[in-house]
Design an enzyme around this catalytic site. Sequence first.
Site, PDB file in Angstrom:
ATOM      1  N   SER A 138       0.870  -1.176   0.000  1.00  0.00           N
ATOM      2  CA  SER A 138       0.000   0.000   0.000  1.00  0.00           C
ATOM      3  C   SER A 138       0.907   1.226   0.000  1.00  0.00           C
ATOM      4  O   SER A 138       2.082   1.123   0.362  1.00  0.00           O
ATOM      5  CB  SER A 138      -0.843   0.001   1.275  1.00  0.00           C
ATOM      6  OG  SER A 138      -1.500   1.224   1.451  1.00  0.00           O
ATOM      7  N   TYR A 151      -1.879  -0.970  10.925  1.00  0.00           N
ATOM      8  CA  TYR A 151      -1.951  -1.266   9.493  1.00  0.00           C
ATOM      9  C   TYR A 151      -0.676  -0.816   8.791  1.00  0.00           C
ATOM     10  O   TYR A 151      -0.054  -1.572   8.032  1.00  0.00           O
ATOM     11  CB  TYR A 151      -3.171  -0.544   8.879  1.00  0.00           C
ATOM     12  CG  TYR A 151      -3.345  -0.794   7.402  1.00  0.00           C
ATOM     13  CD1 TYR A 151      -3.776  -2.037   6.935  1.00  0.00           C
ATOM     14  CD2 TYR A 151      -3.074   0.196   6.458  1.00  0.00           C
ATOM     15  CE1 TYR A 151      -3.939  -2.273   5.578  1.00  0.00           C
ATOM     16  CE2 TYR A 151      -3.229  -0.035   5.100  1.00  0.00           C
ATOM     17  CZ  TYR A 151      -3.670  -1.269   4.663  1.00  0.00           C
ATOM     18  OH  TYR A 151      -3.822  -1.512   3.320  1.00  0.00           O
TER      19      TYR A 151
END
Length: 275
Positions: A138, A151
Site C-alpha cells: 500500500s 496497518y
Amino acid sequence: MEKIALVTGSSSGIGFETALALAREGYYTYATMRDTKKGNQINEIAKKENLKLEVIELDVDKDKTVQDAVNKIMKEKNRIDVLVNNAGYTLFGCLEDLSMDDLKAQFETNFFGAVRTSQAVIPIMRNQKSGTIVNISSVAGKIGFPVSPAYISSKFALEGLSESMRYELSPFGINTIIIEPGVIKTNFMSSMKKSMKPDSAYKEITEKVIMGISMMAEMGTPPQEVAKTIIKAIKSENPLPRYVVGNDAVMFLEAKKAKTDLEFENYIKKELFSS
Ligand SMILES: NC(=O)c1ccc[n+]([C@@H]2O[C@H](COP(=O)([O-])OP(=O)(O)OC[C@H]3O[C@@H](n4cnc5c(N)ncnc54)[C@H](OP(=O)(O)O)[C@@H]3O)[C@@H](O)[C@H]2O)c1
C-alpha cells in the site's frame, strides 16, 4: 503449458478483480477465500465467461488451510506460476488504544499471512525455476499516518520482506513484485476494525481520520485498476520491484521523495488538520 495462479482474499475487492483478471488472461486461477460461501458471485462470473477459475478455502492466518490449498493445487496441477498475497484488512486506532492482541492479529493476517503462503509456495517455484510472487502492500507501506499505526507497520514490514525476498529468490528465477495502491474503492471500510478505549484521548483524531478515509474510499480508484497493473507486471519480461496504483498514491509518494522528513510531516499535518 497451462499457467496456474493462486490469489488470497478473493471474496471481494482487489483479490476478486485480480482472480478474474488472471483467469481472463488464461491462467487456471485458484480464487482462494477463508469462507467459500462468499464465492457465489465470482463463480457465476467465471461460469458466464467460461473462465478456468476455482474457489477453494484458504485462511492466511491458518497453517493448515494454506498447506491444504497448496497440496490440492499441486495434486491437481503440479505447478504454481503466480501467487498474489492480497488478503488483508485495516485496523484503525491510535497506538495507546490498541491491545497487543489487536496488533498481533493485524500482523498475523497482513504480514504473517503473506509469509505463510510464500513459504508454502516458494519451494514449488524454486523447483520449477520460475514463478512470480505479488505482494499487495500500500502507499501505507511507505508513509506513516495517525490512527493507523498497526496497518501501516504491517505494510512497512511487508515492504521489507518483499525487498529481501527479491535478492533471495531471483537466482531461482522467481520474481517478487510489490504493489502500492492508494485508496481503492473496495469493501475495506466495511471490513475495517477499530480500537478505541471508552476514555480515549484520541477520540477526535480517530473519528476525523476514519471519516476522511471513508470519504476518500467513496471516490477511490476502482479495484480493476489494481488488477490491470498486476497483469501488466507479471506479463513484463523484467518486472519492476514496485508498481504504484492511483493518482493519490503517486502524489503522496512523489511528495515524500521530494521533501525532507520534516517537510513531509508538516505537509501531512496540513492536509489532515486543514479541514
Ligand atoms: N482498498 C484500499 O484502499 C487498499 C489500498 C492499499 C492496499 N490495500 C490492500 O489490498 C488488499 C485487499 O483489500 P481490499 O481493499 O480489496 O479490501 P476488501 O474488499 O475488504 O478485501 C479483503 C479481502 O481479504 C480477505 N481476508 C481478510 N482476512 C483474511 C484471512 N485471514 N484469510 C484470507 N482472506 C482474508 C477478505 O475476506 P473476507 O471476505 O472473508 O473478510 C477479503 O477477501 C489488502 O491487503 C489491503 O491492505 C487496499
